[in-house]
Design a protein around this motif. Structure first.
Motif, mmCIF file in Angstrom:
data_model
loop_
_atom_site.group_PDB
_atom_site.id
_atom_site.type_symbol
_atom_site.label_atom_id
_atom_site.label_comp_id
_atom_site.label_asym_id
_atom_site.label_seq_id
_atom_site.Cartn_x
_atom_site.Cartn_y
_atom_site.Cartn_z
ATOM 1 N N THR A 195 3.075 8.012 38.075
ATOM 2 C CA THR A 195 3.748 6.725 37.978
ATOM 3 C C THR A 195 3.710 6.032 39.333
ATOM 4 O OG1 THR A 195 5.896 7.692 38.552
ATOM 5 C CG2 THR A 195 5.365 7.531 36.199
ATOM 6 N N PRO A 196 3.989 4.734 39.377
ATOM 7 C CA PRO A 196 4.182 4.094 40.680
ATOM 8 C C PRO A 196 5.395 4.695 41.377
ATOM 9 C CG PRO A 196 3.866 2.464 38.932
ATOM 10 C CD PRO A 196 4.080 3.785 38.257
ATOM 11 N N GLY A 197 5.429 4.610 42.705
ATOM 12 C CA GLY A 197 6.581 5.152 43.418
ATOM 13 C C GLY A 197 6.493 4.923 44.914
ATOM 14 N N THR A 246 0.871 2.416 43.872
ATOM 15 C CA THR A 246 0.757 2.000 42.472
ATOM 16 C C THR A 246 0.636 3.205 41.543
ATOM 17 O OG1 THR A 246 -1.636 1.760 42.713
ATOM 18 C CG2 THR A 246 -0.287 -0.216 43.043
ATOM 19 N N LYS A 247 0.209 4.354 42.093
ATOM 20 C CA LYS A 247 0.105 5.556 41.272
ATOM 21 C C LYS A 247 0.352 6.786 42.140
ATOM 22 C CE LYS A 247 -2.819 7.982 37.911
ATOM 23 N NZ LYS A 247 -4.137 7.994 37.225
ATOM 24 N N TYR A 281 7.737 14.176 41.101
ATOM 25 C CA TYR A 281 7.259 13.256 40.072
ATOM 26 C C TYR A 281 6.672 14.063 38.911
ATOM 27 C CZ TYR A 281 7.534 9.175 43.203
ATOM 28 O OH TYR A 281 7.973 8.157 44.028
ATOM 29 N N ALA A 287 1.079 13.229 39.319
ATOM 30 C CA ALA A 287 2.084 14.120 38.733
ATOM 31 C C ALA A 287 2.211 15.377 39.584
ATOM 32 C CB ALA A 287 1.687 14.491 37.308
ATOM 33 N N SER A 343 11.957 8.478 35.002
ATOM 34 C CA SER A 343 10.879 8.729 34.047
ATOM 35 C C SER A 343 11.188 10.070 33.385
ATOM 36 C CB SER A 343 9.513 8.763 34.744
ATOM 37 O OG SER A 343 9.404 9.877 35.602
ATOM 38 N N LEU A 389 5.354 12.863 36.132
ATOM 39 C CA LEU A 389 4.225 12.136 35.552
ATOM 40 C C LEU A 389 3.613 11.230 36.617
ATOM 41 C CD1 LEU A 389 6.001 10.974 32.253
ATOM 42 C CD2 LEU A 389 4.477 12.953 32.503
#
Length: 230
Positions: free
Chosen positions: A181-183, A160-161, A177, A164, A137, A179
Motif C-alpha cells: 500500500t502507499p505509506g 506510492t507503494k 505493512y 508487503a 488496512s 499488504l
C-alpha cells in the motif's frame, strides 16, 4: 467498579465510547475488556463493536435500536464489575531482515538519532511491543512500546507503494505493512511472514492484545523462509 467514559454519536448508525485521550496500556486493557463484555451481552440491532487505542465504536441498525437505546444498553453493561473472559495474549515472533533493499530508510533513521545501523537494529529488535489495535488496512497492527530513542518523523513524501511485510517507524510507533500500500513510515526492514492472508481461518496474523517481538535474520534466511512457506 465504575468505568468513566464519554459517549457521542459518530453518524446515524454508529456511536463512539471514549475512555481517555491518550495511548496507554491500562486504558487499552479497559477498551478491550469492555468490548469483550459488550460482545457477550450483544443485543438485537448491534452489528459490530470495534475497539481502538482508547475508545470503541459500536455500529448498529437504526431501524432496530436508536441512540437512546444504545445508551441504556451501555449503562447496563459497561459498568458491571465482573470481567468477561478474554483471550490470553500471545507472543508472536516476527523475523525481520533489516536494512539494504528491505530497509531503505534504516540509514536515515540511524543518522537522525546519531546511531549506527546496528544500534538501531539492536534497539528495535530487543523491544517488546503490544498490539493496540488493527486498522488502516487489513491486518495492519499498531504497535506500542517503541523506545523513545527510535521515535522518528514520517517521511516528508510518502511512497506510492510500500512492499508487503515492510517494517517501519512513524513517530513513536512501529508496525508492519501486511499488504502493498502507499505509506510514509520510515522503512527499516522486512519480514517474510504474511501478516494478512484471506485464505487462512484467521486472516490477520496479529490481534489486539498480542505481544510482538522482532527477530533479526539475514537475506539468506529471508529467502529460505519465503521458499519454505510460499
Amino acid at each position: 467498579m465504575m468505568v468513566e467514559y464519554t459517549l457521542f454519536p459518530l453518524c446515524e448508525y454508529a456511536v463512539t465510547v471514549r475512555f481517555a485521550d491518550c495511548i496507554d496500556e491500562a486504558v487499552n486493557e479497559v477498551v478491550h475488556g469492555t468490548a469483550a463484555r459488550l460482545e457477550a451481552e450483544k443485543k438485537e440491532g448491534i452489528e459490530e463493536i470495534v475497539p481502538a487505542f482508547s475508545s470503541l465504536t459500536i455500529y448498529y441498525d437504526p431501524l432496530v435500536i436508536d441512540y437512546i437505546g444504545i445508551g441504556a444498553w451501555l449503562r447496563k453493561n459497561i459498568r458491571r464489575s465482573e470481567q468477561a473472559a478474554r483471550r490470553l495474549a500471545r507472543t508472536v515472533v516476527i523475523p525481520v531482515c533489516y536494512g539494504g533493499e528491505f530497509g531503505p530508510d534504516l540509514s536515515d533513521v540511524a543518522r537522525f538519532h546519531g546511531m549506527t545501523e546496528n544500534e538501531v537494529v539492536t534497539l528495535h529488535s530487543t523491544g517488546r511491543y503490544r498490539v493496540y489495535m488493527i486498522g488502516f488496512s487489513p491486518g495492519f497492527a499498531y504497535l506500542g512500546g517503541l523506545s523513545p530513542r527510535l521515535a522518528t518523523p514520517r517521511r516528508p513524501v510518502p511512497r506510492t507503494k510500500v512492499p508487503a511485510g515492510s517494517v517501519g517507524i512513524a513517530g513513536g510507533q512501529t508496525g508492519v505493512y501486511p499488504l502493498a500500500t502507499p505509506g510514509g513510515w520510515q522503512l527499516i526492514g522486512r519480514t517474510p511472514l504474511k501478516l494478512f492472508d484471506p485464505r487462512r481461518a484467521e486472516p490477520s496474523l496479529l490481534a489486539a492484545g498480542d505481544i510482538v517481538e522482532f527477530q533479526p535474520i539475514d537475506a539468506k534466511e529471508f529467502a529460505r523462509w519465503r521458499e519454505e512457506h510460499d
